[in-house]
Design an enzyme around this catalytic site. Structure first.
Site, PDB file in Angstrom:
ATOM      1  N   HIS A   1      50.436  36.253  39.761  1.00 40.42           N
ATOM      2  CA  HIS A   1      50.608  37.665  40.114  1.00 40.42           C
ATOM      3  C   HIS A   1      52.004  37.961  40.660  1.00 40.42           C
ATOM      4  CE1 HIS A   1      49.440  36.504  44.339  1.00 40.42           C
ATOM      5  NE2 HIS A   1      50.196  37.533  44.658  1.00 40.42           N
TER       6      HIS A   1
ATOM      7  N   ASP B   1      45.459  32.068  38.891  1.00 41.91           N
ATOM      8  CA  ASP B   1      46.610  32.718  39.522  1.00 41.91           C
ATOM      9  C   ASP B   1      47.766  31.743  39.722  1.00 41.91           C
ATOM     10  OD1 ASP B   1      47.999  34.906  40.527  1.00 41.91           O
ATOM     11  OD2 ASP B   1      47.428  34.469  42.594  1.00 41.91           O
TER      12      ASP B   1
ATOM     13  N   SER C   1      52.582  34.602  48.942  1.00 42.40           N
ATOM     14  CA  SER C   1      52.020  34.193  47.660  1.00 42.40           C
ATOM     15  C   SER C   1      52.920  33.189  46.956  1.00 42.40           C
ATOM     16  CB  SER C   1      51.826  35.410  46.750  1.00 42.40           C
ATOM     17  OG  SER C   1      50.866  36.274  47.281  1.00 42.40           O
TER      18      SER C   1
END
Length: 202
Positions: A3, A33, A123
């Protein structure tokens, strides 16, 4: 994370030395992901950059209550380290699916759940144990001390599959089997078999 890097037009990796190096996407897997990047090694050599890398640990031996640290750049604050406790080492959201941005993750994906603070910018950063070994890839902060990471054992398999299928002309991917069937709850079974729903049958 997929992402973060999976749809990027340009990718740069900032090393610990603060050197900024261009990189490109080698392959990705939105179900877990994860994305694999490759540094521009010609730029690295031309600029005489040297760097080391973090060692991968294992996530199979993690236990609830264990201290873990998340490293990243939350809200643009580089080189941030947060400390927390591993809450669950095999969290699954089945039958619900976790969505990260608009992309769904796998039905049976396992996640590391921890109370280590995760914010936008964490992230893709490493989740490390107290020996500094990478045990997960930070993925999502859910608030209320509910934060999640991809187990490094899962990441290791995904990365291997991506590297094995990547070519100069095609992004690497994870090949998955597909039964071609969809499951749904049984309905009207009693009427079809003429069964009284209030009676027990052998």
């Amino acid at each position: 994370n997929y992402h973060v890097a999976g749809r990027a037009q340009e990718i740069y990796v900032t090393l610990y030395s603060k050197e900024r190096v261009p990189a490109r996407l080698i392959g990705d897997d939105h179900w877990t992901d994860l994305a694999v990047l490759k540094l521009d090694m010609e730029a690295v050599k031309a600029r005489g950059i040297t760097f080391s890398y973090a060692e991968l640990g294992t996530s199979s031996t993690l236990v609830p209550g264990q201290d873990v640290m998340a490293i990243g750049t939350p809200f643009g604050l580089a080189r941030t380290l947060t400390l927390g406790v591993l809450s669950n080492n095999e969290r699954s959201f089945y039958p619900e699916r976790m969505y990260i941005d608009e992309y769904e993750t796998g039905d049976f994906s396992n996640w590391i759940q921890m109370d280590t603070p995760i914010n936008p910018g964490n992230s893709g950063g490493p989740l490390v144990d107290m020996n500094g070994k990478v045990v997960g890839i930070n993925t999502r902060g859910g608030g209320q001390n509910l934060n999640f990471a991809v187990p490094i054992d899962t990441a290791r398999e995904v990365v291997a599959a991506i590297l094995a299928t990547a070519t100069d002309k095609r992004l690497g991917r994870v090949e998955r089997s597909d039964l071609g069937i969809d499951l749904k709850p049984l309905q009207d079974l009693e009427e079809y078999y003429n069964i009284d729903i209030n009676r027990r049958h052998r």
